[in-house]
Design an enzyme around this catalytic site. Structure first.
Site, short mmCIF file in Angstrom:
data_model
loop_
_atom_site.label_atom_id
_atom_site.label_comp_id
_atom_site.label_asym_id
_atom_site.label_seq_id
_atom_site.Cartn_x
_atom_site.Cartn_y
_atom_site.Cartn_z
N GLY A 11 0.91 -1.11 -0.19
CA GLY A 11 0.00 0.06 -0.12
C GLY A 11 0.86 1.11 -0.05
O GLY A 11 1.97 1.08 -0.05
N PHE A 82 -0.09 -2.34 8.60
CA PHE A 82 -0.70 -1.40 8.11
C PHE A 82 -2.21 -1.90 7.28
O PHE A 82 -2.99 -1.20 7.23
CB PHE A 82 -0.03 -0.94 6.76
CG PHE A 82 1.21 -0.27 7.14
CD1 PHE A 82 2.51 -0.86 6.96
CD2 PHE A 82 1.14 1.11 7.37
CE1 PHE A 82 3.69 -0.15 7.17
CE2 PHE A 82 2.37 1.81 7.63
CZ PHE A 82 3.52 1.02 7.66
N SER A 126 -4.17 6.70 13.58
CA SER A 126 -4.60 7.98 12.82
C SER A 126 -4.88 9.17 13.63
O SER A 126 -5.63 8.90 14.96
CB SER A 126 -5.63 7.78 11.79
OG SER A 126 -6.03 9.00 11.45
N TYR A 151 -14.57 4.28 10.23
CA TYR A 151 -12.87 4.14 9.87
C TYR A 151 -12.26 4.65 11.19
O TYR A 151 -11.29 3.94 11.72
CB TYR A 151 -12.48 4.73 8.58
CG TYR A 151 -11.06 5.21 8.74
CD1 TYR A 151 -10.69 6.31 9.08
CD2 TYR A 151 -10.14 4.20 8.41
CE1 TYR A 151 -9.34 6.86 9.07
CE2 TYR A 151 -8.78 4.47 8.42
CZ TYR A 151 -8.38 5.83 8.69
OH TYR A 151 -7.03 5.95 8.82
N LYS A 155 -9.94 2.66 14.31
CA LYS A 155 -8.30 2.97 14.95
C LYS A 155 -8.61 3.18 16.48
O LYS A 155 -7.73 2.64 17.03
CB LYS A 155 -7.87 4.17 13.94
CG LYS A 155 -7.63 4.14 12.82
CD LYS A 155 -6.64 3.05 12.31
CE LYS A 155 -6.33 2.91 10.95
NZ LYS A 155 -5.32 1.80 10.85
N ASN A 201 -9.03 12.01 -1.10
CA ASN A 201 -8.06 12.89 -0.54
C ASN A 201 -7.62 14.21 -1.31
O ASN A 201 -7.48 13.86 -2.44
CB ASN A 201 -6.75 12.01 0.00
CG ASN A 201 -7.15 11.10 1.25
OD1 ASN A 201 -6.74 9.81 1.01
ND2 ASN A 201 -8.04 11.48 2.14
C1 WQD Z 1 -8.05 17.29 3.64
C2 WQD Z 1 -8.81 18.57 3.32
C3 WQD Z 1 -11.01 18.49 2.87
C4 WQD Z 1 -10.61 16.56 -1.06
C5 WQD Z 1 -8.48 11.65 5.79
C6 WQD Z 1 -8.69 10.79 7.21
C7 WQD Z 1 -7.27 10.65 7.65
C8 WQD Z 1 -6.58 9.93 6.51
C9 WQD Z 1 -6.47 10.89 5.63
C10 WQD Z 1 -6.47 7.47 5.89
C11 WQD Z 1 -10.06 18.63 3.94
C12 WQD Z 1 -10.04 19.09 1.88
C13 WQD Z 1 -10.29 17.20 0.19
C14 WQD Z 1 -11.03 17.48 -1.92
C15 WQD Z 1 -11.06 19.33 -0.48
N1 WQD Z 1 -6.86 8.72 6.24
N2 WQD Z 1 -10.53 18.54 0.61
N3 WQD Z 1 -11.39 18.80 -1.70
O1 WQD Z 1 -10.26 14.26 5.70
O2 WQD Z 1 -8.08 15.34 6.49
O3 WQD Z 1 -8.17 12.68 6.64
O4 WQD Z 1 -7.62 11.35 5.07
O5 WQD Z 1 -5.11 7.56 6.20
O6 WQD Z 1 -7.42 9.47 8.88
O7 WQD Z 1 -9.25 11.37 7.93
O8 WQD Z 1 -7.91 14.21 4.57
O9 WQD Z 1 -7.20 14.75 2.18
O10 WQD Z 1 -9.56 14.04 2.63
O11 WQD Z 1 -8.85 16.20 3.31
O12 WQD Z 1 -11.31 20.74 -0.39
O13 WQD Z 1 -11.47 17.10 -3.13
O14 WQD Z 1 -8.89 18.89 2.00
O15 WQD Z 1 -12.30 19.07 3.31
O16 WQD Z 1 -9.84 19.93 4.68
P1 WQD Z 1 -8.62 14.28 5.90
P2 WQD Z 1 -8.48 14.60 2.92
#
Ligand code: WQD
Length: 340
Positions: A11, A82, A126, A151, A155, A201
């Site tokens: 991964g 992981f 996390s 999710y 954790k 993400n």
């Molecule tokens: C980051 C920021 C969104 C996409 C999650 C999990 C965490 C880990 C990482 C697994 C936020 C903004 C996002 C988009 C946007 N998961 N965004 N437009 O939600 O902080 O964390 O993913 O390992 O445990 O909680 O990460 O990258 O989804 O978002 O504006 O198309 O980007 O609103 O503010 P997040 P993210």
């Protein structure tokens, strides 16, 4: 050479950690069920390190297969776990799949570890366990909040299970690493994040938009109580994160741990807003990103970034790579896999 099992080792974070383990002289054996990764990552790892890790395709939900693996691998010196599903949104739609895949598998691995002497266990946790923390930056003492998603709950539950096992098995030594937001890719662009389908993400969505695979990036809300109205996160380069796993493993191998269950926040200690991430991308690539302000995404917290004191002073690790380094590596990776 000490032999280390890395579950989920093909991964995103797992593969980067395998590279750093090999660079540090460890023999690595990977278990992966290939549900969210691909077999060719094994070859990609070997192009970086010159060593092809041992690999077994095993679904850790199959208890008999887990027992059989550990019977055949009694010489393991440690396990970095992981293997889990990790999409926040998907977990709200399919909670049972998440509880089965993230919890049952952990229990089966721990049951084998408990009966053996290779009891050095690193758990991929996390910052999501904190929810919206009351104070920033977030220390490891911050209270664990009601999880915002199944999710995140897996954790929290995972950490509690490990803690309970350590409490009754003094020969069990475990560290839970609470990642903030892992981004970027190895400098070789041979390994990186490979989201399946539409990226959930931020960073992979940015690079896919810039490449032309997505029409535009939607910024989920600019009306948050932050300096520019967009959410703040602690974006940590995946290579820095991977190196932290080797440091944590060696803490246990060398019995430097202060108790047999420890937690460490892994972040840069710096918060960046969504707009600042976009600006970083534009700065390092010279491109202009097509984005629009959209409505908030449910479940998002306003801000999270790590207090890195415990990781720096106790674990003896700190991040070195910047947001710009991470964004440049993410873009190089996107172009590499799209063969531009
Ligand atoms: C980051 C920021 C969104 C996409 C999650 C999990 C965490 C880990 C990482 C697994 C936020 C903004 C996002 C988009 C946007 N998961 N965004 N437009 O939600 O902080 O964390 O993913 O390992 O445990 O909680 O990460 O990258 O989804 O978002 O504006 O198309 O980007 O609103 O503010 P997040 P993210």
């Amino acid at each position: 050479m000490d032999k280390i099992l890395v579950t989920g080792g093909l991964g995103f974070i797992g593969s980067h950690t395998v590279v750093e383990l090999q660079n540090s002289g460890y023999e690595v054996i990977i278990i992966d069920d290939l549900s969210n990764s691909s077999f060719d990552v094994l070859h990609r790892i070997s192009t970086i390190t010159g060593i092809t890790p041992k690999f077994e395709q095993i679904d850790l939900k199959n208890k008999a297969k887990v027992i059989d693996f550990f019977k055949r691998n009694k010489d393991l010196k440690g396990v970095i776990h992981f293997a889990a599903s990790k999409a926040v949104g998907e977990s709200t739609e399919q909670p049972l799949m998440y509880y089965e895949n993230n919890i049952n598998t952990l229990v089966y691995v721990l049951q084998e570890l408990k009966n053996s002497n290779h009891t050095n266990f690193i758990f991929s946790s996390s910052c999501t366990v904190y929810g919206q923390a009351d104070e920033l930056p977030i220390t490891e003492k911050a209270p664990v909040k009601i999880a915002e998603s199944p999710y995140g709950n897996t954790k929290q539950i995972g950490e509690e299970i490990i803690q309970d096992v350590c409490r009754v098995n003094s020969n069990m030594n475990a560290i839970a690493l609470r990642y903030f937001n892992p981004i970027g890719a190895h400098e070789s662009a041979s390994i990186g994040e490979l989201p399946i389908g539409i990226p959930q993400n931020l960073v992979p969505f940015i690079t896919q938009t810039a490449y032309g695979l997505r029409d535009k990036l939607s910024v989920f809300g600019d009306d948050y109580p932050t300096h520019d109205g967009t959410c703040i996160r602690d974006y940590i380069h995946v290579v820095d994160l991977a190196k932290a796993h080797v440091v944590a493993l060696e803490r246990l191998l060398n019995r430097k741990n202060k108790s047999n269950f420890e937690t460490f926040n892994l972040g840069t200690g710096k918060g960046s807003s969504v707009l600042e991430v976009i600006k970083s991308f534009e700065r390092v690539t010279g491109l202009t990103l097509n984005y629009t302000i959209a409505k908030r995404r449910s479940g998002d917290i306003t801000a999270a970034y790590a207090d890195t004191n415990k990781a720096n002073m106790e674990l003896g690790w700190q991040s070195h790579l910047s947001l710009d380094d991470a964004m440049a590596s993410a873009w190089k990776w996107e172009m590499h896999i799209r063969k531009k």
